[in-house]
Design a protein around this motif. Structure first.
Motif, mmCIF file in Angstrom:
data_model
loop_
_atom_site.group_PDB
_atom_site.id
_atom_site.type_symbol
_atom_site.label_atom_id
_atom_site.label_comp_id
_atom_site.label_asym_id
_atom_site.label_seq_id
_atom_site.Cartn_x
_atom_site.Cartn_y
_atom_site.Cartn_z
ATOM 1 N N ASN A 56 13.893 9.382 -12.705
ATOM 2 C CA ASN A 56 13.522 10.272 -13.628
ATOM 3 C C ASN A 56 13.998 11.434 -13.030
ATOM 4 O O ASN A 56 13.697 11.869 -11.862
ATOM 5 C CB ASN A 56 11.859 10.287 -14.077
ATOM 6 C CG ASN A 56 11.601 11.286 -14.981
ATOM 7 O OD1 ASN A 56 11.195 12.372 -14.764
ATOM 8 N ND2 ASN A 56 11.746 11.100 -16.389
ATOM 9 N N SER A 58 14.090 16.132 -13.977
ATOM 10 C CA SER A 58 13.591 17.262 -14.839
ATOM 11 C C SER A 58 13.899 18.546 -14.286
ATOM 12 O O SER A 58 14.361 18.559 -13.140
ATOM 13 C CB SER A 58 11.935 16.863 -14.991
ATOM 14 O OG SER A 58 11.435 17.297 -13.615
ATOM 15 N N THR A 60 12.522 22.694 -15.292
ATOM 16 C CA THR A 60 11.261 23.390 -16.053
ATOM 17 C C THR A 60 11.818 25.017 -16.083
ATOM 18 O O THR A 60 12.273 25.727 -15.100
ATOM 19 C CB THR A 60 9.933 23.480 -15.560
ATOM 20 O OG1 THR A 60 9.758 22.130 -15.256
ATOM 21 C CG2 THR A 60 8.989 24.348 -16.011
ATOM 22 N N ASP A 98 13.031 14.552 -23.323
ATOM 23 C CA ASP A 98 11.751 14.670 -23.290
ATOM 24 C C ASP A 98 11.047 15.995 -23.305
ATOM 25 O O ASP A 98 11.371 16.525 -22.092
ATOM 26 C CB ASP A 98 10.905 13.637 -22.916
ATOM 27 C CG ASP A 98 9.123 13.822 -22.850
ATOM 28 O OD1 ASP A 98 8.821 13.600 -24.116
ATOM 29 O OD2 ASP A 98 8.485 14.190 -21.965
ATOM 30 N N THR A 99 10.575 16.914 -24.111
ATOM 31 C CA THR A 99 10.250 18.219 -23.960
ATOM 32 C C THR A 99 8.769 18.324 -24.022
ATOM 33 O O THR A 99 8.159 17.813 -24.897
ATOM 34 C CB THR A 99 11.003 19.013 -24.991
ATOM 35 O OG1 THR A 99 12.438 18.789 -25.318
ATOM 36 C CG2 THR A 99 10.800 20.488 -24.645
ATOM 37 N N GLN A 100 8.302 19.029 -22.950
ATOM 38 C CA GLN A 100 6.734 19.314 -22.993
ATOM 39 C C GLN A 100 6.405 20.860 -22.500
ATOM 40 O O GLN A 100 7.222 21.212 -21.992
ATOM 41 C CB GLN A 100 5.969 18.524 -21.910
ATOM 42 C CG GLN A 100 6.117 16.959 -22.047
ATOM 43 C CD GLN A 100 5.607 16.363 -23.195
ATOM 44 O OE1 GLN A 100 4.468 17.075 -23.458
ATOM 45 N NE2 GLN A 100 5.606 15.308 -23.829
ATOM 46 N N LYS A 101 5.584 21.390 -23.374
ATOM 47 C CA LYS A 101 5.215 22.801 -22.972
ATOM 48 C C LYS A 101 4.315 22.621 -21.791
ATOM 49 O O LYS A 101 3.381 21.799 -21.781
ATOM 50 C CB LYS A 101 4.630 23.611 -23.932
ATOM 51 C CG LYS A 101 5.492 23.869 -25.190
ATOM 52 C CD LYS A 101 4.719 24.396 -26.311
ATOM 53 C CE LYS A 101 5.788 25.043 -27.408
ATOM 54 N NZ LYS A 101 5.143 25.859 -28.504
ATOM 55 N N GLN A 102 4.335 23.512 -20.760
ATOM 56 C CA GLN A 102 3.469 23.619 -19.420
ATOM 57 C C GLN A 102 2.494 24.837 -19.531
ATOM 58 O O GLN A 102 3.059 25.736 -20.101
ATOM 59 C CB GLN A 102 4.325 23.512 -18.378
ATOM 60 C CG GLN A 102 5.157 22.324 -18.182
ATOM 61 C CD GLN A 102 4.693 21.031 -18.196
ATOM 62 O OE1 GLN A 102 3.753 20.896 -17.206
ATOM 63 N NE2 GLN A 102 4.979 20.067 -18.916
ATOM 64 N N TYR A 120 8.786 25.422 -20.414
ATOM 65 C CA TYR A 120 9.101 24.097 -20.926
ATOM 66 C C TYR A 120 9.607 23.186 -19.792
ATOM 67 O O TYR A 120 10.510 23.552 -18.903
ATOM 68 C CB TYR A 120 10.232 24.349 -22.026
ATOM 69 C CG TYR A 120 9.968 25.246 -23.069
ATOM 70 C CD1 TYR A 120 9.461 24.593 -24.254
ATOM 71 C CD2 TYR A 120 10.230 26.464 -23.251
ATOM 72 C CE1 TYR A 120 9.059 25.513 -25.165
ATOM 73 C CE2 TYR A 120 10.014 27.443 -24.137
ATOM 74 C CZ TYR A 120 9.307 26.902 -25.466
ATOM 75 O OH TYR A 120 8.968 27.658 -26.478
ATOM 76 N N GLN A 121 9.027 21.912 -19.798
ATOM 77 C CA GLN A 121 9.598 20.916 -18.920
ATOM 78 C C GLN A 121 10.232 19.789 -19.570
ATOM 79 O O GLN A 121 9.914 19.366 -20.543
ATOM 80 C CB GLN A 121 8.360 20.529 -18.210
ATOM 81 C CG GLN A 121 8.905 19.350 -17.058
ATOM 82 C CD GLN A 121 7.734 18.600 -16.696
ATOM 83 O OE1 GLN A 121 6.956 17.859 -17.256
ATOM 84 N NE2 GLN A 121 7.601 18.689 -15.203
ATOM 85 N N LEU A 122 11.690 19.907 -19.413
ATOM 86 C CA LEU A 122 12.487 18.817 -20.020
ATOM 87 C C LEU A 122 12.806 17.635 -19.021
ATOM 88 O O LEU A 122 13.142 18.036 -17.766
ATOM 89 C CB LEU A 122 13.818 19.429 -20.468
ATOM 90 C CG LEU A 122 13.779 20.080 -21.880
ATOM 91 C CD1 LEU A 122 12.853 21.183 -21.796
ATOM 92 C CD2 LEU A 122 15.120 20.472 -22.221
ATOM 93 N N SER A 123 12.799 16.365 -19.387
ATOM 94 C CA SER A 123 12.877 15.304 -18.306
ATOM 95 C C SER A 123 13.497 14.243 -19.070
ATOM 96 O O SER A 123 13.853 14.105 -20.249
ATOM 97 C CB SER A 123 11.356 14.686 -17.884
ATOM 98 O OG SER A 123 10.713 14.313 -19.221
#
Length: 243
Positions: A56, A58, A60, A98-102, A120-123
């Motif tokens: 994996n 990622s 940010t 996969d996009t997540q707000k931190q 934004y964390q993209l992985s």
């Protein structure tokens, strides 16, 4: 007088029927006891010929586009690195992004909980399925080479499988059945009897573990994927009549 004769006749008939039923019950009980139940074991050691591996990576950033551009560049670097190691492109699979707000969490001067946007964390995940077990093993051990390229990369341990598992199972079933029959024949011989017809056969669950391991068998079957070398086992319970 006639009533007494009739009563005696009925009683005699009932006695005869009772004796017949008792004799039948004793005979059936003895027949059910004249059986031998044995359990045979079949085992097989083998080496995996399939390997799967994944990692994996990622990025940010406060800007979504910036994070996506950096991640896309990492993807190109990783793909080039893997192909340089002899991995065919059609074996390299990248997952969707996969996009997540931190957020950072804390408290203000009044002790109230607050949260602040941290970017934004993209992985993304890259995975490989291959029959070249040695090559992928070596790749997974030297994954720091990707990290040295400036990529935040996390590698997962490889998983091992065997493409001819059905053949292994068939051989184990045959071995377990042969083992069980030999045990039954020995028991019958020692008891001065002769083995009769097979009445019932029950197959157990396949258990696959690492050789010489302390892994516990499970009710639904154990399937080890962490070890390249494996040992499979299965039990067969046979019930024979005795002549």
């Amino acid at each position: 007088m006639n009533r007494n004769i009739i009563a005696i006749s009925i009683a005699a008939l009932g006695f005869i029927i009772g004796v017949a039923l008792l004799g039948s019950a004793i005979k059936n009980r003895n027949q059910s006891q004249n059986t031998i139940s044995v359990t045979g074991l079949g085992t097989k050691k083998f080496t995996s010929d399939l390997i799967t591996w994944s990692g994996n990576f990622s990025r940010t950033s406060f800007e979504l586009k910036s994070a996506y551009d950096e991640l896309s560049n990492d993807k190109r670097v990783i793909e080039n690195y893997l192909t340089s190691k002899g991995i065919p492109k059609d074996q390299i699979v990248f997952s969707a992004v996969d996009t997540q707000k931190q957020f950072n969490y804390g408290s203000d001067a009044n002790g109230r909980s607050i949260q602040t946007f941290a970017g934004y964390q993209l992985s993304q995940t890259v995975s490989i399925d291959s029959k070249d077990v040695a090559k992928i093993e070596n790749l997974s051990r030297n994954i720091t080479e990707i990290i040295n390229l400036g990529i935040e990369f996390t590698s997962s341990p490889p998983n091992y499988f065997y493409s001819k598992l059905a053949d292994v199972k068939h051989q184990m079933i045959a071995d377990a059945t042969k083992d069980a029959k030999q045990r039954a024949e020995k028991i019958a011989e020692n008891a001065g009897s002769k083995l009769g017809k097979l009445k019932k056969a029950t197959m157990g669950i396949t258990q696959i573990t690492a050789p010489n391991s302390t892994e516990e068998y499970s009710y639904g079957g154990t399937f080890n994927t962490s070890s390249k070398d494996k040992e499979a086992s299965i039990t067969i319970k046979l019930e024979y009549g005795v002549d």
